[in-house]
Scaffold this motif. Structure first.
Motif, PDB file in Angstrom:
ATOM      1  N   GLU A  15      -8.726  10.018  -0.357  1.00 44.19           N
ATOM      2  CA  GLU A  15      -9.665  11.090  -0.035  1.00 44.19           C
ATOM      3  C   GLU A  15      -9.511  11.497   1.428  1.00 44.19           C
ATOM      4  O   GLU A  15      -9.664  12.655   1.770  1.00 44.19           O
ATOM      5  N   ASP A  16      -9.214  10.525   2.291  1.00 47.63           N
ATOM      6  CA  ASP A  16      -9.035  10.782   3.717  1.00 47.63           C
ATOM      7  C   ASP A  16      -7.715  10.135   4.150  1.00 47.63           C
ATOM      8  O   ASP A  16      -7.707   8.993   4.644  1.00 47.63           O
ATOM      9  N   ASP A  18      -5.728  10.500   6.675  1.00 44.20           N
ATOM     10  CA  ASP A  18      -5.620  10.100   8.077  1.00 44.20           C
ATOM     11  C   ASP A  18      -6.341   8.782   8.332  1.00 44.20           C
ATOM     12  O   ASP A  18      -5.831   7.905   9.035  1.00 44.20           O
ATOM     13  N   ALA A  19      -7.519   8.616   7.755  1.00 45.79           N
ATOM     14  CA  ALA A  19      -8.278   7.375   7.938  1.00 45.79           C
ATOM     15  C   ALA A  19      -7.566   6.199   7.281  1.00 45.79           C
ATOM     16  O   ALA A  19      -7.509   5.102   7.854  1.00 45.79           O
ATOM     17  N   LEU A  20      -7.004   6.418   6.093  1.00 46.42           N
ATOM     18  CA  LEU A  20      -6.305   5.324   5.418  1.00 46.42           C
ATOM     19  C   LEU A  20      -5.038   4.944   6.185  1.00 46.42           C
ATOM     20  O   LEU A  20      -4.733   3.759   6.354  1.00 46.42           O
ATOM     21  N   THR A  21      -4.317   5.939   6.694  1.00 42.73           N
ATOM     22  CA  THR A  21      -3.130   5.666   7.514  1.00 42.73           C
ATOM     23  C   THR A  21      -3.521   4.865   8.748  1.00 42.73           C
ATOM     24  O   THR A  21      -2.840   3.902   9.118  1.00 42.73           O
ATOM     25  N   ALA A  22      -4.624   5.232   9.382  1.00 43.55           N
ATOM     26  CA  ALA A  22      -5.091   4.506  10.566  1.00 43.55           C
ATOM     27  C   ALA A  22      -5.440   3.069  10.210  1.00 43.55           C
ATOM     28  O   ALA A  22      -5.164   2.144  10.985  1.00 43.55           O
ATOM     29  N   TRP A  23      -6.025   2.830   9.040  1.00 45.78           N
ATOM     30  CA  TRP A  23      -6.373   1.468   8.619  1.00 45.78           C
ATOM     31  C   TRP A  23      -5.111   0.621   8.455  1.00 45.78           C
ATOM     32  O   TRP A  23      -5.048  -0.503   8.954  1.00 45.78           O
ATOM     33  N   ASP A  26      -3.894   0.138  12.147  1.00 43.62           N
ATOM     34  CA  ASP A  26      -4.754  -0.592  13.068  1.00 43.62           C
ATOM     35  C   ASP A  26      -5.221  -1.940  12.549  1.00 43.62           C
ATOM     36  O   ASP A  26      -5.472  -2.856  13.339  1.00 43.62           O
ATOM     37  N   ASN A  83     -12.379  -6.813  10.672  1.00 41.38           N
ATOM     38  CA  ASN A  83     -12.371  -5.365  10.474  1.00 41.38           C
ATOM     39  C   ASN A  83     -13.072  -4.943   9.184  1.00 41.38           C
ATOM     40  O   ASN A  83     -12.896  -3.822   8.723  1.00 41.38           O
ATOM     41  N   ASP A 105      -7.711  -2.116   0.110  1.00 42.57           N
ATOM     42  CA  ASP A 105      -7.700  -1.219   1.258  1.00 42.57           C
ATOM     43  C   ASP A 105      -8.950  -0.341   1.170  1.00 42.57           C
ATOM     44  O   ASP A 105      -9.687  -0.401   0.179  1.00 42.57           O
ATOM     45  N   PRO A 106      -9.247   0.465   2.184  1.00 40.89           N
ATOM     46  CA  PRO A 106     -10.464   1.284   2.154  1.00 40.89           C
ATOM     47  C   PRO A 106     -10.529   2.275   0.993  1.00 40.89           C
ATOM     48  O   PRO A 106     -11.611   2.729   0.634  1.00 40.89           O
TER      49      PRO A 106
END
Length: 117
Positions: A15-16, A18-23, A26, A83, A105-106
């Motif tokens: 769904e997001d 960019d956020a999943l890539t960052a997870w 990071d 995290n 994962d998220p």
């Protein structure tokens, strides 16, 4: 006969994105360059088919599961817990193979973490 050389990519819906890539970057420490390119350490990769009715991947809608090799499973699980990601079930050990743990994962995708023996 031509043979594949290795896994060239891992693609997941989110769904997001960019956020999943960052997870992945990071929290799991996957150091990605432009376009998500990640140069991983050499080592074994297992390719295995499971029965269609397996619960090993978690939700039946999840058709594949990614397994990440780690150097120190306990340290990785502690980092993930810091995290907000927590282990699913108990750590499993296979003589001569290594130790395994699972997380989501998220986006809810089950991932397997493997510390080779």
């Amino acid at each position: 006969m031509e043979r594949v050389l290795g896994i060239g990519g891992f693609f997941v819906r989110a769904e997001d994105p960019d956020a999943l890539t960052a997870w992945y970057r990071d929290v799991l420490g996957i150091d990605m360059a432009a376009y998500g390119v990640w140069t991983q350490e050499s080592g074994p990769t297992v390719v295995a088919a499971f029965p269609a009715d397996t619960d090993y991947f978690g939700a039946r809608a999840q058709q594949v599961m990614l397994n990440f090799r780690v150097a120190d499973l306990d340290a990785m699980l502690a980092q993930l817990a810091q995290n907000g990601s927590h282990r699913i079930g108990e750590i499993q050990e296979m003589d001569g193979v290594g130790r395994f743990a699972w997380i989501n994962d998220p986006a809810g995708n089950r991932l397997e973490l493997w510390q080779p023996a």
